[in-house]
Design a protein around this motif. Structure first.
Motif, PDB file in Angstrom:
ATOM      1  N   THR A 243       0.835  -1.216   0.000  1.00  0.00           N
ATOM      2  CA  THR A 243       0.000   0.000   0.000  1.00  0.00           C
ATOM      3  C   THR A 243       0.860   1.253   0.000  1.00  0.00           C
ATOM      4  O   THR A 243       0.583   2.216  -0.726  1.00  0.00           O
ATOM      5  CB  THR A 243      -0.930   0.005   1.220  1.00  0.00           C
ATOM      6  OG1 THR A 243      -1.730  -1.189   1.207  1.00  0.00           O
ATOM      7  CG2 THR A 243      -1.856   1.216   1.194  1.00  0.00           C
ATOM      8  N   LEU A 244       1.907   1.253   0.808  1.00  0.00           N
ATOM      9  CA  LEU A 244       2.809   2.409   0.850  1.00  0.00           C
ATOM     10  C   LEU A 244       3.494   2.626  -0.493  1.00  0.00           C
ATOM     11  O   LEU A 244       3.654   3.771  -0.949  1.00  0.00           O
ATOM     12  CB  LEU A 244       3.857   2.222   1.947  1.00  0.00           C
ATOM     13  CG  LEU A 244       3.424   2.512   3.379  1.00  0.00           C
ATOM     14  CD1 LEU A 244       4.507   2.097   4.356  1.00  0.00           C
ATOM     15  CD2 LEU A 244       3.102   3.996   3.543  1.00  0.00           C
ATOM     16  N   THR A 245       3.902   1.555  -1.125  1.00  0.00           N
ATOM     17  CA  THR A 245       4.566   1.668  -2.434  1.00  0.00           C
ATOM     18  C   THR A 245       3.650   2.342  -3.444  1.00  0.00           C
ATOM     19  O   THR A 245       4.071   3.231  -4.202  1.00  0.00           O
ATOM     20  CB  THR A 245       4.978   0.273  -2.935  1.00  0.00           C
ATOM     21  OG1 THR A 245       5.879  -0.326  -1.997  1.00  0.00           O
ATOM     22  CG2 THR A 245       5.668   0.376  -4.294  1.00  0.00           C
ATOM     23  N   THR A 246       2.381   1.941  -3.456  1.00  0.00           N
ATOM     24  CA  THR A 246       1.414   2.554  -4.367  1.00  0.00           C
ATOM     25  C   THR A 246       1.180   4.019  -4.019  1.00  0.00           C
ATOM     26  O   THR A 246       1.150   4.889  -4.897  1.00  0.00           O
ATOM     27  CB  THR A 246       0.080   1.794  -4.316  1.00  0.00           C
ATOM     28  OG1 THR A 246       0.297   0.430  -4.658  1.00  0.00           O
ATOM     29  CG2 THR A 246      -0.933   2.402  -5.269  1.00  0.00           C
ATOM     30  N   ALA A 247       1.031   4.299  -2.733  1.00  0.00           N
ATOM     31  CA  ALA A 247       0.758   5.674  -2.301  1.00  0.00           C
ATOM     32  C   ALA A 247       1.917   6.601  -2.618  1.00  0.00           C
ATOM     33  O   ALA A 247       1.719   7.735  -3.078  1.00  0.00           O
ATOM     34  CB  ALA A 247       0.460   5.695  -0.798  1.00  0.00           C
ATOM     35  N   VAL A 248       3.131   6.151  -2.393  1.00  0.00           N
ATOM     36  CA  VAL A 248       4.314   6.977  -2.700  1.00  0.00           C
ATOM     37  C   VAL A 248       4.394   7.266  -4.191  1.00  0.00           C
ATOM     38  O   VAL A 248       4.790   8.365  -4.610  1.00  0.00           O
ATOM     39  CB  VAL A 248       5.592   6.274  -2.188  1.00  0.00           C
ATOM     40  CG1 VAL A 248       6.839   6.908  -2.794  1.00  0.00           C
ATOM     41  CG2 VAL A 248       5.648   6.332  -0.669  1.00  0.00           C
ATOM     42  N   ALA A 249       4.007   6.312  -5.006  1.00  0.00           N
ATOM     43  CA  ALA A 249       4.069   6.497  -6.459  1.00  0.00           C
ATOM     44  C   ALA A 249       2.997   7.463  -6.954  1.00  0.00           C
ATOM     45  O   ALA A 249       3.162   8.101  -7.999  1.00  0.00           O
ATOM     46  CB  ALA A 249       3.929   5.156  -7.164  1.00  0.00           C
ATOM     47  N   GLU A 250       1.898   7.588  -6.220  1.00  0.00           N
ATOM     48  CA  GLU A 250       0.751   8.352  -6.712  1.00  0.00           C
ATOM     49  C   GLU A 250       0.544   9.694  -6.009  1.00  0.00           C
ATOM     50  O   GLU A 250      -0.225  10.531  -6.506  1.00  0.00           O
ATOM     51  CB  GLU A 250      -0.523   7.525  -6.567  1.00  0.00           C
ATOM     52  CG  GLU A 250      -0.521   6.247  -7.401  1.00  0.00           C
ATOM     53  CD  GLU A 250      -1.742   5.365  -7.158  1.00  0.00           C
ATOM     54  OE1 GLU A 250      -1.982   4.446  -7.965  1.00  0.00           O
ATOM     55  OE2 GLU A 250      -2.451   5.602  -6.160  1.00  0.00           O
ATOM     56  N   ALA A 271       8.054  -1.219   7.034  1.00  0.00           N
ATOM     57  CA  ALA A 271       7.511  -1.026   5.690  1.00  0.00           C
ATOM     58  C   ALA A 271       8.157   0.179   5.009  1.00  0.00           C
ATOM     59  O   ALA A 271       8.480   0.137   3.814  1.00  0.00           O
ATOM     60  CB  ALA A 271       6.001  -0.848   5.759  1.00  0.00           C
ATOM     61  N   VAL A 272       8.349   1.260   5.768  1.00  0.00           N
ATOM     62  CA  VAL A 272       8.983   2.458   5.198  1.00  0.00           C
ATOM     63  C   VAL A 272      10.422   2.157   4.801  1.00  0.00           C
ATOM     64  O   VAL A 272      10.883   2.552   3.729  1.00  0.00           O
ATOM     65  CB  VAL A 272       8.914   3.624   6.197  1.00  0.00           C
ATOM     66  CG1 VAL A 272       9.811   4.774   5.743  1.00  0.00           C
ATOM     67  CG2 VAL A 272       7.485   4.111   6.343  1.00  0.00           C
ATOM     68  N   GLU A 273      11.147   1.450   5.665  1.00  0.00           N
ATOM     69  CA  GLU A 273      12.538   1.110   5.342  1.00  0.00           C
ATOM     70  C   GLU A 273      12.627   0.265   4.079  1.00  0.00           C
ATOM     71  O   GLU A 273      13.592   0.361   3.316  1.00  0.00           O
ATOM     72  CB  GLU A 273      13.183   0.373   6.519  1.00  0.00           C
ATOM     73  CG  GLU A 273      13.394   1.223   7.760  1.00  0.00           C
ATOM     74  CD  GLU A 273      14.549   2.198   7.625  1.00  0.00           C
ATOM     75  OE1 GLU A 273      14.981   2.463   6.491  1.00  0.00           O
ATOM     76  OE2 GLU A 273      15.001   2.719   8.658  1.00  0.00           O
ATOM     77  N   ALA A 274      11.605  -0.546   3.825  1.00  0.00           N
ATOM     78  CA  ALA A 274      11.620  -1.396   2.634  1.00  0.00           C
ATOM     79  C   ALA A 274      11.457  -0.600   1.344  1.00  0.00           C
ATOM     80  O   ALA A 274      11.727  -1.116   0.256  1.00  0.00           O
ATOM     81  CB  ALA A 274      10.513  -2.448   2.743  1.00  0.00           C
ATOM     82  N   LEU A 275      10.995   0.657   1.470  1.00  0.00           N
ATOM     83  CA  LEU A 275      10.776   1.473   0.280  1.00  0.00           C
ATOM     84  C   LEU A 275      12.067   2.097  -0.241  1.00  0.00           C
ATOM     85  O   LEU A 275      12.071   2.681  -1.322  1.00  0.00           O
ATOM     86  CB  LEU A 275       9.759   2.577   0.580  1.00  0.00           C
ATOM     87  CG  LEU A 275       8.364   2.108   0.999  1.00  0.00           C
ATOM     88  CD1 LEU A 275       7.468   3.311   1.259  1.00  0.00           C
ATOM     89  CD2 LEU A 275       7.751   1.214  -0.064  1.00  0.00           C
ATOM     90  N   GLY A 276      13.144   2.012   0.514  1.00  0.00           N
ATOM     91  CA  GLY A 276      14.420   2.519   0.020  1.00  0.00           C
ATOM     92  C   GLY A 276      14.839   3.829   0.630  1.00  0.00           C
ATOM     93  O   GLY A 276      14.151   4.424   1.456  1.00  0.00           O
ATOM     94  N   GLU A 297      11.347   9.894   4.308  1.00  0.00           N
ATOM     95  CA  GLU A 297      11.282  10.335   2.910  1.00  0.00           C
ATOM     96  C   GLU A 297      11.606   9.148   2.031  1.00  0.00           C
ATOM     97  O   GLU A 297      12.647   8.502   2.195  1.00  0.00           O
ATOM     98  CB  GLU A 297      12.267  11.475   2.652  1.00  0.00           C
ATOM     99  CG  GLU A 297      12.188  12.022   1.234  1.00  0.00           C
ATOM    100  CD  GLU A 297      13.156  13.175   1.008  1.00  0.00           C
ATOM    101  OE1 GLU A 297      13.150  13.728  -0.111  1.00  0.00           O
ATOM    102  OE2 GLU A 297      13.934  13.499   1.923  1.00  0.00           O
ATOM    103  N   CYS A 298      10.722   8.857   1.111  1.00  0.00           N
ATOM    104  CA  CYS A 298      10.889   7.724   0.214  1.00  0.00           C
ATOM    105  C   CYS A 298      10.641   8.194  -1.216  1.00  0.00           C
ATOM    106  O   CYS A 298       9.551   8.698  -1.519  1.00  0.00           O
ATOM    107  CB  CYS A 298       9.926   6.599   0.568  1.00  0.00           C
ATOM    108  SG  CYS A 298      10.056   6.051   2.295  1.00  0.00           S
ATOM    109  N   ALA A 299      11.653   8.060  -2.056  1.00  0.00           N
ATOM    110  CA  ALA A 299      11.548   8.512  -3.446  1.00  0.00           C
ATOM    111  C   ALA A 299      11.110   9.973  -3.511  1.00  0.00           C
ATOM    112  O   ALA A 299      10.236  10.337  -4.307  1.00  0.00           O
ATOM    113  CB  ALA A 299      10.600   7.623  -4.233  1.00  0.00           C
ATOM    114  N   ASP A 300      11.705  10.804  -2.676  1.00  0.00           N
ATOM    115  CA  ASP A 300      11.416  12.238  -2.586  1.00  0.00           C
ATOM    116  C   ASP A 300      10.067  12.562  -1.964  1.00  0.00           C
ATOM    117  O   ASP A 300       9.726  13.735  -1.820  1.00  0.00           O
ATOM    118  CB  ASP A 300      11.497  12.931  -3.963  1.00  0.00           C
ATOM    119  CG  ASP A 300      12.900  12.938  -4.524  1.00  0.00           C
ATOM    120  OD1 ASP A 300      13.851  12.722  -3.747  1.00  0.00           O
ATOM    121  OD2 ASP A 300      13.043  13.157  -5.735  1.00  0.00           O
ATOM    122  N   VAL A 301       9.280  11.573  -1.615  1.00  0.00           N
ATOM    123  CA  VAL A 301       7.949  11.804  -1.048  1.00  0.00           C
ATOM    124  C   VAL A 301       8.016  11.677   0.473  1.00  0.00           C
ATOM    125  O   VAL A 301       8.477  10.656   0.990  1.00  0.00           O
ATOM    126  CB  VAL A 301       6.918  10.809  -1.610  1.00  0.00           C
ATOM    127  CG1 VAL A 301       5.563  10.978  -0.937  1.00  0.00           C
ATOM    128  CG2 VAL A 301       6.788  10.997  -3.116  1.00  0.00           C
TER     129      VAL A 301
END
Length: 408
Positions: A243-250, A271-276, A297-301
């Motif tokens: 869910t976090l991966t989708t939300a960060v992308a959108e 979960a946040v740490e898994a996003l990079g 902050e994950c992918a600038d988000v």
């Protein structure tokens, strides 16, 4: 970002100064009619002078100021009325020495006149003649063609949300469209096996309806963002990460309620740490209520993990989440919150080194603190506003003068 230590608390001031995610919303063009509350991407400047013509500020007579010098009740100046002006028409009557033209407020002043005498300081003595009982100076009763706004002047600055009066000035200058920053899209995610949708009719023992998401969405709207619900995620690391991966992308900002405290079932940090990278900035704020807050902050988000208790979550989002939302949305001039001065009805204790946010009711200039567990959302609905006790203080005495930030 600096090195991280699990649940090593930072002050709210330190967190807001150091947590500067790179995400910013881009520009878009909107109609002026749709621009209330929007944030100009760049300063808007006027291409025309305002009001654009010399206009009268009073009802009276357009005159040459020199013809009124020395006028008084005992020795009035007598002027010939050579015409009358109407609203919305050009001033096509010439005012010669010794003459006057009747003029209403807002009408164009003839170029041959340099002042307007108020009608209260005149009297008709005979048809076509007035006496003036007060002298006027050059410019009295007149607004210059560019006195409101000169060509090239800034109408509205970049970075400040547009207000009703701003839209009026833009309309006067003929601005019909302008470039603003896109509203930040804010993902709102609720977590927990015990959390169910607000429209659940029968709640089983141990279950709670999701109150936080609705309140967060309203705060996002008030701050100029666009809330996006991503529903309720159970205590499952894989599902939360997805869910976090989708939300960060959108989205431009992601807010997760619950799952940020130190406990075996709390999955937000993992979960946040898994996003990079860069990942978690801090986990723990020196604030009450709301210590178990996560900033990442994950992918600038930016990602904000809020405490599970609704009161704590909403207090933290006001104090920390809204500044991050404004940063992402390009707001550099923050509109002031409504506030009022009051005195404390009774003492409030506080721990040095921690920011305390105290809910209060306000009556006749007296702020009464409202106490209760951070799980009690009714504390917020009973409160008129809140008082902030800064980190160095150890409390407030009864009778202390405070500033109450009022809820809208």
């Amino acid at each position: 970002m600096p090195g991280r230590e699990f649940f090593q608390t930072q002050s709210v001031g330190q967190a807001l100064a150091g947590f500067r995610p790179r995400r910013r919303t881009g520009p878009e063009t909107v109609r002026r009619e749709d621009a209330l509350g929007r944030v100009p991407a760049r300063a808007v400047r006027s291409g025309v002078p305002l009001p654009g013509f010399a206009r009268s500020t009073v009802d009276g007579y357009a005159v040459r100021a020199a013809d009124t010098y020395g006028a008084g009740d005992g020795l009035p100046a007598y002027l010939d009325v050579v015409g009358a002006l109407r609203m919305g028409t050009a001033a096509d009557v010439e005012v010669r020495s010794g003459g006057a033209v009747q003029i209403p407020t807002g009408a164009a002043v003839p170029g041959s006149a340099d002042a307007v005498v108020m009608i209260e300081h005149t009297q008709v003595t005979m048809p076509g003649v007035i006496e003036v009982t007060r002298p006027v100076a050059v410019g009295d009763g007149v607004v210059r063609p560019d006195e409101d706004v000169a060509v090239g002047n800034e109408l509205v600055p970049a970075g400040r949300p547009l207000r009703a009066q701003d839209l009026g000035l833009l309309a006067a200058a003929g601005i019909t469209r302008l470039v603003v920053l896109r509203r930040p899209r804010v993902a709102i995610i609720s977590t927990g096996d015990e959390v169910v949708a607000p429209d659940t009719e029968c709640v089983s023992p141990g279950q709670v309806r999701d109150a936080t998401a609705s309140a967060l969405a309203a705060l996002v709207l008030q701050a100029g963002g666009e809330p996006a619900s991503y529903g309720i995620v159970p205590d499952d690391l894989e599902l939360l990460t997805k869910t976090l991966t989708t939300a960060v992308a959108e989205c431009d900002l992601v807010v997760v309620s619950a799952g940020s405290s130190v406990g075996a079932r709390d999955e937000t940090t993992a979960a946040v740490e898994a996003l990079g990278a860069p990942g978690v900035y801090c986990h723990g704020l020196a604030i009450k209520p709301g210590k178990p807050t996560l900033l990442a902050e994950c992918a600038d988000v930016p990602v904000i993990g809020l405490p599970g208790n609704p009161l704590s979550a909403l207090v933290v989002f006001r104090m920390v989440g809204l500044p991050v939302l404004r940063l992402v949305g390009g707001i550099t001039t923050v509109p002031p919150e409504p506030s009022t001065a009051a005195t404390m009805a009774r003492p409030v204790a506080s721990a040095a080194g921690r920011l305390d946010v105290v809910q209060v009711s306000v009556r006749d200039g007296v702020a009464t603190p409202l106490f209760g567990h951070s799980a009690l959302l009714s504390l917020l609905t009973s409160a008129d506003g809140y008082v902030v006790i800064p980190e160095p203080a150890t409390g407030l005495d009864a009778g202390t003068s405070v500033t109450v930030t009022m809820y809208r």
